[in-house]
Design a protein around this motif. Structure first.
Motif, PDB file in Angstrom:
ATOM      1  N   CYS A 111      21.898  35.071   9.745  1.00 54.97           N
ATOM      2  CA  CYS A 111      21.422  36.373   9.268  1.00 54.97           C
ATOM      3  C   CYS A 111      20.788  37.246  10.340  1.00 54.97           C
ATOM      4  CB  CYS A 111      20.415  36.174   8.130  1.00 54.97           C
ATOM      5  SG  CYS A 111      21.131  35.469   6.634  1.00 54.97           S
ATOM      6  N   ARG A 112      20.724  36.796  11.571  1.00 58.95           N
ATOM      7  CA  ARG A 112      20.122  37.602  12.630  1.00 58.95           C
ATOM      8  C   ARG A 112      21.165  37.870  13.707  1.00 58.95           C
ATOM      9  NH1 ARG A 112      15.106  34.876  15.111  1.00 58.95           N
ATOM     10  NH2 ARG A 112      14.356  35.240  12.991  1.00 58.95           N
ATOM     11  N   ASP A 113      21.431  39.171  13.987  1.00 60.86           N
ATOM     12  CA  ASP A 113      22.434  39.478  15.001  1.00 60.86           C
ATOM     13  C   ASP A 113      21.798  39.472  16.382  1.00 60.86           C
ATOM     14  OD1 ASP A 113      21.168  41.914  15.431  1.00 60.86           O
ATOM     15  OD2 ASP A 113      22.586  43.072  14.254  1.00 60.86           O
ATOM     16  N   THR A 114      22.599  39.778  17.398  1.00 58.62           N
ATOM     17  CA  THR A 114      22.121  39.677  18.772  1.00 58.62           C
ATOM     18  C   THR A 114      20.997  40.656  19.081  1.00 58.62           C
ATOM     19  OG1 THR A 114      23.902  41.188  19.448  1.00 58.62           O
ATOM     20  CG2 THR A 114      24.329  38.826  19.627  1.00 58.62           C
ATOM     21  N   LEU A 211      45.591  57.552  41.396  1.00 62.53           N
ATOM     22  CA  LEU A 211      44.774  58.755  41.436  1.00 62.53           C
ATOM     23  C   LEU A 211      43.445  58.455  42.124  1.00 62.53           C
ATOM     24  CD1 LEU A 211      45.371  60.000  37.784  1.00 62.53           C
ATOM     25  CD2 LEU A 211      46.350  60.960  39.872  1.00 62.53           C
ATOM     26  N   PRO A 212      42.864  59.428  42.795  1.00 60.59           N
ATOM     27  CA  PRO A 212      41.579  59.177  43.472  1.00 60.59           C
ATOM     28  C   PRO A 212      40.439  58.903  42.487  1.00 60.59           C
ATOM     29  CG  PRO A 212      42.190  61.504  43.588  1.00 60.59           C
ATOM     30  CD  PRO A 212      43.380  60.779  43.048  1.00 60.59           C
ATOM     31  N   ASN A 213      40.507  59.502  41.297  1.00 57.54           N
ATOM     32  CA  ASN A 213      39.474  59.275  40.277  1.00 57.54           C
ATOM     33  C   ASN A 213      40.153  58.865  38.961  1.00 57.54           C
ATOM     34  OD1 ASN A 213      37.055  60.156  41.793  1.00 57.54           O
ATOM     35  ND2 ASN A 213      38.093  62.151  41.781  1.00 57.54           N
ATOM     36  N   PRO A 214      40.518  57.593  38.863  1.00 53.91           N
ATOM     37  CA  PRO A 214      41.279  57.157  37.686  1.00 53.91           C
ATOM     38  C   PRO A 214      40.409  57.093  36.424  1.00 53.91           C
ATOM     39  CG  PRO A 214      40.709  55.272  39.030  1.00 53.91           C
ATOM     40  CD  PRO A 214      40.276  56.492  39.808  1.00 53.91           C
ATOM     41  N   ASP A 215      41.063  57.270  35.274  1.00 54.34           N
ATOM     42  CA  ASP A 215      40.380  57.022  34.005  1.00 54.34           C
ATOM     43  C   ASP A 215      39.980  55.558  33.924  1.00 54.34           C
ATOM     44  OD1 ASP A 215      40.766  59.639  33.253  1.00 54.34           O
ATOM     45  OD2 ASP A 215      42.563  59.232  32.058  1.00 54.34           O
ATOM     46  N   GLY A 216      38.905  55.289  33.174  1.00 56.25           N
ATOM     47  CA  GLY A 216      38.420  53.916  33.064  1.00 56.25           C
ATOM     48  C   GLY A 216      38.518  53.383  31.645  1.00 56.25           C
ATOM     49  N   SER A 217      38.877  52.134  31.519  1.00 58.70           N
ATOM     50  CA  SER A 217      38.990  51.488  30.214  1.00 58.70           C
ATOM     51  C   SER A 217      38.319  50.126  30.275  1.00 58.70           C
ATOM     52  CB  SER A 217      40.462  51.326  29.831  1.00 58.70           C
ATOM     53  OG  SER A 217      40.596  50.579  28.644  1.00 58.70           O
ATOM     54  N   ILE A 218      37.250  49.951  29.463  1.00 54.64           N
ATOM     55  CA  ILE A 218      36.528  48.680  29.422  1.00 54.64           C
ATOM     56  C   ILE A 218      36.558  48.174  27.986  1.00 54.64           C
ATOM     57  CG2 ILE A 218      34.339  47.508  29.838  1.00 54.64           C
ATOM     58  CD1 ILE A 218      33.615  49.777  31.764  1.00 54.64           C
ATOM     59  N   ALA A 219      37.157  47.006  27.794  1.00 59.40           N
ATOM     60  CA  ALA A 219      37.284  46.436  26.452  1.00 59.40           C
ATOM     61  C   ALA A 219      35.927  45.967  25.932  1.00 59.40           C
ATOM     62  CB  ALA A 219      38.269  45.277  26.472  1.00 59.40           C
ATOM     63  N   THR A 223      28.713  41.382  23.638  1.00 63.47           N
ATOM     64  CA  THR A 223      27.421  42.052  23.797  1.00 63.47           C
ATOM     65  C   THR A 223      27.527  43.532  24.111  1.00 63.47           C
ATOM     66  OG1 THR A 223      27.382  41.398  26.137  1.00 63.47           O
ATOM     67  CG2 THR A 223      26.289  39.932  24.550  1.00 63.47           C
ATOM     68  N   GLU A 224      28.697  44.016  24.551  1.00 69.40           N
ATOM     69  CA  GLU A 224      28.830  45.414  24.971  1.00 69.40           C
ATOM     70  C   GLU A 224      30.045  46.062  24.315  1.00 69.40           C
ATOM     71  OE1 GLU A 224      26.693  47.052  26.731  1.00 69.40           O
ATOM     72  OE2 GLU A 224      25.425  45.350  27.285  1.00 69.40           O
ATOM     73  N   PRO A 225      29.923  47.331  23.903  1.00 66.21           N
ATOM     74  CA  PRO A 225      31.061  48.011  23.282  1.00 66.21           C
ATOM     75  C   PRO A 225      32.104  48.511  24.272  1.00 66.21           C
ATOM     76  CG  PRO A 225      29.182  49.480  23.370  1.00 66.21           C
ATOM     77  CD  PRO A 225      28.699  48.144  23.881  1.00 66.21           C
ATOM     78  N   GLY A 226      31.789  48.480  25.568  1.00 66.11           N
ATOM     79  CA  GLY A 226      32.705  49.010  26.555  1.00 66.11           C
ATOM     80  C   GLY A 226      32.891  50.508  26.361  1.00 66.11           C
ATOM     81  N   SER A 399      37.295  34.590  18.223  1.00 62.20           N
ATOM     82  CA  SER A 399      36.892  35.549  19.243  1.00 62.20           C
ATOM     83  C   SER A 399      35.602  36.211  18.783  1.00 62.20           C
ATOM     84  CB  SER A 399      37.985  36.599  19.455  1.00 62.20           C
ATOM     85  OG  SER A 399      38.169  37.359  18.270  1.00 62.20           O
ATOM     86  N   THR A 400      34.973  36.928  19.680  1.00 60.32           N
ATOM     87  CA  THR A 400      33.715  37.580  19.357  1.00 60.32           C
ATOM     88  C   THR A 400      33.779  39.043  19.762  1.00 60.32           C
ATOM     89  OG1 THR A 400      32.840  36.833  21.495  1.00 60.32           O
ATOM     90  CG2 THR A 400      32.308  35.490  19.562  1.00 60.32           C
ATOM     91  N   ILE A 401      33.017  39.861  19.055  1.00 56.57           N
ATOM     92  CA  ILE A 401      32.945  41.277  19.353  1.00 56.57           C
ATOM     93  C   ILE A 401      31.569  41.757  18.926  1.00 56.57           C
ATOM     94  CG2 ILE A 401      33.936  41.950  17.131  1.00 56.57           C
ATOM     95  CD1 ILE A 401      35.303  44.295  18.581  1.00 56.57           C
ATOM     96  N   THR A 402      31.002  42.674  19.679  1.00 57.41           N
ATOM     97  CA  THR A 402      29.677  43.166  19.349  1.00 57.41           C
ATOM     98  C   THR A 402      29.696  43.886  18.002  1.00 57.41           C
ATOM     99  OG1 THR A 402      27.942  44.714  20.030  1.00 57.41           O
ATOM    100  CG2 THR A 402      30.157  45.243  20.706  1.00 57.41           C
ATOM    101  N   PRO A 403      28.657  43.728  17.174  1.00 57.99           N
ATOM    102  CA  PRO A 403      28.619  44.430  15.890  1.00 57.99           C
ATOM    103  C   PRO A 403      28.771  45.940  16.031  1.00 57.99           C
ATOM    104  CG  PRO A 403      26.919  42.742  15.959  1.00 57.99           C
ATOM    105  CD  PRO A 403      27.516  42.808  17.336  1.00 57.99           C
ATOM    106  N   GLU A 404      28.350  46.492  17.162  1.00 56.36           N
ATOM    107  CA  GLU A 404      28.465  47.925  17.388  1.00 56.36           C
ATOM    108  C   GLU A 404      29.925  48.378  17.405  1.00 56.36           C
ATOM    109  OE1 GLU A 404      26.953  51.245  20.682  1.00 56.36           O
ATOM    110  OE2 GLU A 404      26.467  49.138  20.915  1.00 56.36           O
ATOM    111  N   SER A 405      30.815  47.479  17.823  1.00 49.14           N
ATOM    112  CA  SER A 405      32.229  47.830  17.927  1.00 49.14           C
ATOM    113  C   SER A 405      33.059  47.319  16.760  1.00 49.14           C
ATOM    114  CB  SER A 405      32.824  47.254  19.219  1.00 49.14           C
ATOM    115  OG  SER A 405      32.171  47.779  20.349  1.00 49.14           O
TER     116      SER A 405
END
Length: 415
Positions: A111-114, A211-219, A223-226, A399-405
Motif C-alpha cells: 500500500c505504499r508507493d516509492t 544532427l548537431p542537436n538531436p531530439d532526445g528520448s528517454i524511456a 523511478t523516473e518518467p523519462g 516489468s516495472t514502471i513509475t506510478p507517474e508514468s
C-alpha cells in the motif's frame, strides 16, 4: 399396588417433553442464531469488499480520485455508498465516512508507493450492539442471548499495472524532448507537441547524417518518467492516430504490429487478443505494403464505436460519460471504446530506421488508455481521433514502471 404404580407415572411424558424442548431450543439457538451470525458475517465482508473496491476504482479512474482524499472526495464517497448498498441481514450496515473509510499505506509492502503515498483505501462496516443495529436473536432469548453483532474490514489498492491482455495492434511513439522543433508552435523550447517529428539524423538521398542537436528520448523506468507520457500531463490529451510514413516518426503516427497468437490484424482491433503484452516486450512490425492497414483500422475502430455509440468524452472531468458501461445494465466494466495502445521506445525505433531497417520492431516502454472519439478519412487517409486516458490493466510482475508514468491500473483486494 398396581393402581398406585400407574398413578405415580402420570405426567412423566411432560417431563420428557420439557427436557426435549429445552434441548431443542438450545440446538435452535446454536443452529439458527449462530447461522444468522455467520450469514451476516459473510454479508458484512461482501459489503466491506465491495466498498473498498469501489473506492479503489474511483482512486484509479476518477479524474480527482487520487488527489481529493477528503470525506467528500470521489473515492471515499464511492466506497461509502457501495458499502451501504450491500445489506447485512436485510439492513444497511453502519459506516461512518469520517472514521470507517480512509486511505492507508499499510501493509506497507502493498500500500505504499516509492514516494510514500498511500495506494490503498480501507472500509469498515458494522452491524452490532455498539452501533445500535445489532442482529436479531430468534431463539437465544430463552437462554439470555438477546442480541448479537458482526463487523468486517477490507482494504483495496490501486496497483501499477504493467500489461494487458486486450491491447490493440497499433503502436504509437513515446513522447520525446523535441530539440529540433521546426513546426509552430515552437515555444516553449524543447516542448513536445502533437505535430512534432522525432529527429536525430537528417536523410540525404539514401544516407543519414547526425544532427548537431538531436531530439532526445528517454524511456520511463521504475523511478523516473523519462521524457514519455505521464498521468498528470497527458490524461485528456487529444491525439490523432494516423499511419506512420516510411523513415518518419511523428507524434500520434501509429506503426502496425503483430500481437502474440493467431488472430489477424483487424480481429485484434475489434476483439481482445487474450494473450498478455507486458511493458518490455518486443513486437514485430507489420509491413504495411503487404496489407490494407488503413481499411482494417477504419473497420476495426468503427466496430468499437458502434458497440457504445452514445459514449462521449467530458473535457471538464477528463472522463467518459453516457457510456453503456455506466447504464443500469452495464455492457462492460469500462466503455468498449476505451482501448489500450502499446507505446514504443521512440529513439530505439528511429535508430533502427537510420541503420537501414525499413520496419524496425517496436520495444514496448509503456501502455496507455485511449478513448476512441471518432474515426474516418482526413486528408485522404484513415485516421482515429481520441483522448489519452487511464485504463484497466494487469499486474503481471514482469516489468516495472513509475506510478507517474503508469496509465494502466489494476484494482486488488489486499486484506
Amino acid at each position: 399396588m398396581s393402581r398406585l404404580k400407574r398413578s405415580s407415572e402420570r405426567g412423566a411424558i411432560l417431563l420428557h417433553v420439557a427436557i426435549a424442548l429445552m434441548a431443542l431450543i438450545a440446538v435452535n439457538t446454536f443452529v439458527v442464531d449462530y447461522g444468522v451470525m455467520w450469514v451476516a458475517r459473510r454479508q458484512a465482508q461482501n459489503a466491506a469488499d465491495a466498498g473498498a473496491l469501489a473506492g479503489a476504482v474511483a482512486m484509479a479512474f476518477d479524474p480527482e480520485g487520487w488527489t481529493d482524499r477528503s470525506e467528500t472526495g470521489p473515492a471515499r464517497l464511492a466506497a461509502l455508498q457501495v458499502a451501504r448498498s450491500n445489506a447485512i441481514w436485510g439492513e444497511a450496515p453502519d459506516v461512518n465516512v469520517a472514521t470507517d473509510v480512509f486511505f492507508t499505506d499499510q501493509p506497507a509492502a502493498q500500500c505504499r508507493d516509492t514516494d510514500g503515498n498511500a495506494r490503498c483505501i480501507r472500509v469498515n462496516v458494522y452491524r452490532n450492539q455498539e452501533r445500535g443495529n445489532s442482529l436479531p436473536a430468534l431463539f437465544g432469548v430463552a437462554v439470555g442471548l438477546t442480541e448479537q453483532g458482526v463487523r468486517a474490514t477490507a482494504t483495496a489498492r490501486v496497483a501499477v499495472a504493467d500489461g494487458t491482455d486486450c491491447i490493440k495492434p497499433v503502436a504509437i511513439p513515446d513522447k520525446w524532448l523535441d530539440v529540433n522543433d521546426t513546426t509552430a508552435p515552437t515555444a516553449p523550447a524543447e516542448t513536445w507537441t502533437r505535430d512534432d517529428t522525432f529527429e536525430t539524423h537528417a536523410q540525404k538521398g539514401e544516407n543519414w547524417f547526425p544532427l548537431p542537436n538531436p531530439d532526445g528520448s528517454i524511456a520511463p523506468t521504475e523511478t523516473e518518467p523519462g521524457t514519455g507520457f505521464t498521468v498528470s500531463s497527458d490524461v485528456g490529451m487529444w491525439l490523432v492516430l494516423s499511419q506512420n510514413k516510411p523513415n518518419l516518426v511523428k507524434a500520434g503516427a501509429y506503426t502496425p504490429v503483430q500481437l502474440p497468437g493467431d488472430q489477424d490484424f483487424r480481429t485484434n482491433i475489434k476483439e481482445c487478443n487474450g494473450i498478455p503484452v507486458v511493458i518490455g516486450d518486443t513486437l514485430p512490425t507489420i509491413d504495411a505494403s503487404t496489407t490494407d492497414i488503413g481499411d482494417s483500422v477504419h473497420k476495426g475502430f468503427k466496430h468499437l464505436i458502434d458497440l457504445d455509440p452514445h459514449a462521449e468524452w467530458d473535457p471538464t472531468t477528463n472522463s467518459v460519460i453516457n457510456s453503456c458501461a455506466q447504464g443500469a445494465n452495464p455492457c462492460a466494466g469500462t466503455s468498449p471504446r476505451v482501448v489500450a495502445l502499446p507505446v514504443y521506445n521512440t529513439g530505439q525505433y528511429f535508430n533502427g530506421i537510420v541503420n537501414g531497417q525499413a520496419v524496425p520492431p517496436v520495444n514496448v516502454v509503456n501502455i496507455v488508455g485511449f478513448f476512441v472519439d471518432w474515426e474516418g478519412r482526413e486528408d485522404g487517409e484513415y485516421v482515429v481521433e481520441g483522448y489519452i486516458t487511464e485504463a484497466p490493466g494487469l499486474e503481471l510482475g514482469n516489468s516495472t514502471i513509475t506510478p507517474e508514468s503508469s496509465l494502466l491500473s489494476q484494482i486488488q483486494l489486499v486484506r
